[in-house]
Motif scaffolding. Structure first.
Motif, short mmCIF file in Angstrom:
data_model
loop_
_atom_site.label_atom_id
_atom_site.label_comp_id
_atom_site.label_asym_id
_atom_site.label_seq_id
_atom_site.Cartn_x
_atom_site.Cartn_y
_atom_site.Cartn_z
N HIS B 20 0.83 -1.21 0.00
CA HIS B 20 0.00 0.00 0.00
C HIS B 20 0.87 1.27 0.00
O HIS B 20 0.51 2.29 -0.58
CB HIS B 20 -0.90 0.04 1.24
N CYS B 49 -7.16 -1.14 5.12
CA CYS B 49 -5.84 -0.59 5.47
C CYS B 49 -5.43 0.52 4.51
O CYS B 49 -4.98 1.59 4.94
CB CYS B 49 -4.80 -1.71 5.42
N HIS B 50 -5.61 0.29 3.22
CA HIS B 50 -5.20 1.27 2.21
C HIS B 50 -5.88 2.62 2.43
O HIS B 50 -5.38 3.65 2.01
CB HIS B 50 -5.57 0.75 0.82
N GLY B 94 -11.22 -6.06 -1.15
CA GLY B 94 -12.44 -6.19 -0.35
C GLY B 94 -13.47 -5.15 -0.76
O GLY B 94 -14.63 -5.47 -1.03
N GLY B 124 -7.31 -7.13 4.58
CA GLY B 124 -6.24 -6.87 5.53
C GLY B 124 -6.75 -6.36 6.86
O GLY B 124 -6.48 -6.92 7.92
N MET B 125 -7.55 -5.34 6.81
CA MET B 125 -7.94 -4.64 8.03
C MET B 125 -8.69 -5.51 9.03
O MET B 125 -8.58 -5.35 10.23
CB MET B 125 -8.80 -3.42 7.68
C1 LIG Z 1 -20.42 -2.53 5.32
C2 LIG Z 1 -19.19 -2.98 6.00
N1 LIG Z 1 -18.94 -4.29 6.12
C3 LIG Z 1 -17.81 -4.70 6.71
C4 LIG Z 1 -16.88 -3.79 7.17
C5 LIG Z 1 -15.63 -4.28 7.85
N2 LIG Z 1 -14.43 -4.10 7.00
C6 LIG Z 1 -13.59 -3.08 7.22
S1 LIG Z 1 -12.30 -3.09 6.18
C7 LIG Z 1 -12.83 -4.50 5.46
C8 LIG Z 1 -12.06 -5.22 4.41
C9 LIG Z 1 -10.84 -4.54 3.99
O1 LIG Z 1 -10.22 -5.27 2.98
P1 LIG Z 1 -9.77 -4.56 1.67
O2 LIG Z 1 -10.83 -3.72 1.12
O3 LIG Z 1 -9.24 -5.59 0.75
O4 LIG Z 1 -8.61 -3.57 2.15
P2 LIG Z 1 -7.26 -3.88 2.91
O5 LIG Z 1 -7.53 -3.79 4.38
O6 LIG Z 1 -6.80 -5.23 2.50
O7 LIG Z 1 -6.36 -2.78 2.47
C10 LIG Z 1 -14.03 -4.94 6.02
C11 LIG Z 1 -14.74 -6.14 5.59
C12 LIG Z 1 -17.20 -2.43 7.04
N3 LIG Z 1 -16.38 -1.46 7.45
N4 LIG Z 1 -18.34 -2.06 6.45
#
Ligand SMILES: Cc1ncc(C[n+]2csc(CCOP(=O)(O)OP(=O)(O)O)c2C)c(N)n1
Ligand code: SF4
Lengths: 374, 422
Positions: B20, B49-50, B94, B124-125
């Motif tokens: 990221h 996380c991003h 995600g 990730g988060m």
């Molecule tokens: C409507 C909703 N469902 C679930 C969540 C919980 N949630 C927060 S971040 C996340 C996934 C993050 O994954 P990604 O988008 O791939 O980003 P990364 O953390 O890998 O950068 C989820 C499911 C939320 N914030 N809102």
């Protein structure tokens, strides 16, 4: 006999609502079709400077938020199924402090229910929209004058407070055609968003004693703008539970309540010597007005409160009600949603409701309830 | 390349070795290459996380909900309606999963924006759960046996949806040229940056090489669309006309002698003019100095089945617009009879006008059987019935109804004389 009727026409409430919204300063409509809100969508295609058809209601609210971030004042119209999809995004817009109006045209639920049948079933839904119990200023339309004045008030309140505002109405108000003379309507002035014009760095969430921060759209390039729906400090930067950030979150509710008097609208028609009060709102208001006229014609004393600002509940409603031995609350739902908001589950001696679903409550039913205890 | 700063000096908020960080740095570099003012850039970040990187950017930043960043950004792009501004979305795999509709819709409509998908193949988060982008065989803390399905190929999906510029890159080293191309493309562009999350991805898949993994998954690392797609122009009507125009105005010129409200229900079939007949009935009442209301009832499939309308005409203002028991009920077809049977049975007085081909329902109303359909045909039966009832119930002068009828285009299709058989 007719000379005074300058602009007599056969129109529906949707037409008045749409015209009033634009005159008051709304410039963008984002819509996803749903009965019984479709006339608002149709009129918006003709009347709004910008009208976009969204692919679903989550997108609708997100597009609206984007338009607001860019400095526009957006509107949408939906019914419960669409509102349900919007809920998370409405909270986002409130947290971001974006002005917008969401018209919620009630129909018979639960779920898909009956699309073509009116209802007053969604006050609790709006009441519970935001996690944490934060308030969305909510108005409800009782007649054609309200279609006009409350629509304008909704836009003005959204702009002034920088917050989403809900305009609650029902199928029978927006789809029924009625003879109406629009020359009786007051002029509506457009309201503009208050912009930051200082020279020091802009703090998007710093407010003066009004508790309302000045706005800057992302279309300008003089000041950096940070907007966020996560708990944030005055700079708009995410801050878990830092006291400054928590104070900012509390300010959202304080802001809406501090100005409540400025947007408290109701009709109070008190009759001297009466110990009976009818409280109503929305589509049951006209039947209640008719019931009051009939009761008085029969020599029965009765007072009437038509609540137009529903949320946050203005204290004055409770004060007015406390002056009456008997209070009858009229609303087209099964459980008495306003009744519970006003008097809690415990209720109060002398308080009763006229309730029902799947048809408009009639003046006769109201009269019967008012006279029931005599 | 400008020396304008896009990132603060503070350390980026990611775990050590997280891709990221490289995305953020390459974004800054690409924008420097494009020589754009940081405050002509709006960075919209998703939840993940991003997404917490917004505080490190010196552009405008907007941080909304999980999965909705692309829709929020589309609204911003459409609201700005200015190709000189750059709207950039940071989302994860995600966010792209839960908000796929917004990516497809954004590409389809061609909003002026660039979506950067940080594809680390897991959430990730929230602790490393799999997403729809997780490739076959890839393990995560909650899926230690590895995914058994292929992951989405977002680049192919975006091309199919109509994106203007699409590229997949491996998120290692300098990929700022790819970003610069995407940012300067008109319309909707998307860059998928392949990453691996050191905290969850590396630990669950020890020894796995990112480029090998991408190759095994069948994901091509290349440009998929060249940047020549259309871009969305927000429609702006600077002079929309008022909805309250003189054309709507009704001038009272007759008088009615009714003393109290009369509610009339017309129930017939779709396609047989029930709604316009009811509207004429109500409007002619206004021409006669009365107040009126009209509501329609029909099944959601408006072209078939019953069509009914309730009209109230009154010398007094009408408050309550309901009419549970009509004073006059008109039934012109068997669909109409089916719908109005309940109303007929509620009537203890009043009049029921019913087509003489139909069985008379149970009712306390006086019954008038009239050959509406036979005299004027099914299509005009409702209109004829309205003329007939206005005349016999003496609601107001028939001339008022004639005026309303003749001022409408419908008069070219129906001979008024046929409607005046009383
Ligand atoms: C409507 C909703 N469902 C679930 C969540 C919980 N949630 C927060 S971040 C996340 C996934 C993050 O994954 P990604 O988008 O791939 O980003 P990364 O953390 O890998 O950068 C989820 C499911 C939320 N914030 N809102
Ligand atoms: S958990 Fe993974 S995705 Fe999140 S910051 Fe750490 S390494 Fe990056």
């Amino acid at each position: 006999m007719h000379e005074s009727k300058k602009n007599l026409a056969f129109i529906d409430g949707s037409r008045l609502i749409t015209e009033a919204l634009v005159r008051a300063g709304a410039d963008t409509f984002v819509g996803y079709p749903i009965t019984p809100a479709n006339l608002l969508y149709l009129y918006a295609t003709k009347r709004f400077p910008t009208m976009l058809a969204a692919p679903d209601e989550i997108t609708t609210l997100q597009w609206m938020s984007g338009f607001a971030v860019a400095g526009h004042v957006p509107v949408t119209a939906t019914s419960f199924p669409g509102y349900a999809l919007m809920v998370e995004s409405i909270g986002m817009a409130a947290m971001m402090e974006l002005p917008m109006v969401i018209i919620l045209v009630q129909r018979l639920g639960p779920a898909t229910g009956t699309a073509t049948c009116g209802a007053q079933g969604d006050l609790n839904v709006v009441f519970g929209t935001m996690s944490g119990g934060y308030s969305i200023p909510t108005f409800s339309i009782s007649n054609y004058h309200d279609c006009w004045e409350l629509s304008a008030k909704a836009v003005h309140t959204a702009i002034q407070l920088r917050t989403p505002v809900v305009l609650l109405t029902s199928k029978e108000m927006v789809m029924t055609l009625q003879s109406f003379d629009w020359s009786t309507l007051p002029e509506i002035k457009p309201k503009q968003v208050k912009l930051y014009n200082g020279s020091s760095p802009y703090l998007p969430y710093k407010a003066d004693e009004s508790l309302i921060p000045d706005f800057l759209p992302v279309s300008q390039n003089q000041h950096q703008v940070r907007i966020t729906a996560s708990t944030h400090d005055t700079k708009g930067i995410l801050q878990n539970v830092l006291p400054e950030a928590i104070d900012n979150t509390k300010r959202l509710e304080l802001k809406v309540r501090k100005h409540l008097d400025e947007y408290t609208v109701f009709d109070l028609d008190e009759q001297e010597g009466s110990d009976r009060l009818i409280i109503t709102y929305d589509i049951s208001s006209q039947a209640s007005r008719e019931a009051v006229a009939s009761l008085r014609a029969k020599g029965e004393k009765v007072s009437l409160l038509v609540a137009k600002t529903l949320l946050p509940i203005p204290r004055v409603y409770v004060e007015i009600a406390s002056r009456y031995k008997r209070v009858v609350i009229v609303e087209e739902n099964l459980t008495g949603q306003l009744r519970q908001l006003l008097f809690g589950v415990a209720g109060r001696n002398g308080v009763s409701g006229v309730n029902g679903i799947a048809k408009m409550i009639s003046p006769t039913e109201i009269i019967e309830e008012v006279l029931r205890h005599e | 390349m400008s020396s304008l700063r896009f990132l603060t000096d503070a350390q980026l908020p990611f775990c050590k070795g997280c891709g990221h960080a490289l995305v953020a740095q390459n974004t800054g570099k690409a924008l420097q290459k494009l020589n754009i003012n940081p405050l002509d850039v709006v960075l919209v970040t998703d939840i993940g996380c991003h997404g917490i990187v917004d505080k490190s950017f010196l552009t405008h930043t907007v941080h909304g909900l999980h999965g909705r960043s692309s829709a929020l950004a589309a609204g911003i792009a459409a609201g700005l309606n200015n190709p000189g501004k750059k709207v950039i979305v940071f989302t994860g795999d995600g966010g792209a999963t839960i908000g796929m509709q917004h990516l497809i819709g954004g590409a389809h409509l061609g909003f002026d924006m660039t979506v950067v998908v940080h594809n680390n193949m897991l959430y990730g988060m929230t602790g490393g759960q799999p997403s729809e982008f997780t490739p076959c065989g890839f393990k995560t803390p909650t899926l230690p046996e590895g995914s058994t399905k292929a992951g989405y190929d977002i680049c192919e999906l975006m091309v199919a949806a109509g994106a203007s510029y699409v590229e997949r890159v491996i998120g290692i080293g300098d990929f700022s040229d790819s970003f610069a191309k995407a940012f300067s493309a008109s319309g909707f562009s998307l860059v998928e940056v392949m990453e691996i999350c050191p905290s969850y991805g590396v630990k669950s898949n020890p020894g796995m090489k990112l480029s090998k993994l991408v190759e095994d998954a069948g994901w091509n690392v290349r440009v998929f669309a060249d940047g020549k797609g259309p871009s969305f122009k927000t429609p702006v009507n600077l002079e929309p006309k008022s909805l309250l125009s003189e054309k709507l105005e009704v001038q009272p010129k007759y008088a009615s002698s009714i003393q109290k409200p009369v509610s009339i229900m017309i129930s017939g079939s779709a396609g047989e003019g029930v709604q316009s007949a009811a509207e004429f009935l109500a409007k002619a009442a206004m021409v006669s100095g009365l107040n009126s209301t009209k509501k329609g009832s029909y099944p959601v499939t408006v072209g078939v089945g019953f069509s009914a309308s309730e009209v109230i005409v009154s010398p007094n203002p009408i408050l309550y617009t309901g009419s549970p028991i009509p004073d006059v009920l008109i039934i012109t077809s068997s669909d109409g009879l089916g719908y109005a049977r309940a109303a007929a049975s509620r009537m203890k007085a009043g009049v029921l006008y019913i087509d003489d081909s139909l069985d008379v329902p149970e009712t306390g109303a006086r019954v008038e059987k009239v050959p509406f359909r036979e005299r004027v045909g099914a299509k005009n039966s409702a209109m004829y019935a309205v003329f007939y009832v206005v005349f016999h119930e003496k609601l107001y002068p028939v001339d008022a109804l004639k005026d309303v009828f003749l001022s409408n285009k419908i008069a070219e299709k129906i001979n008024i004389e046929t409607l005046l058989q009383f």
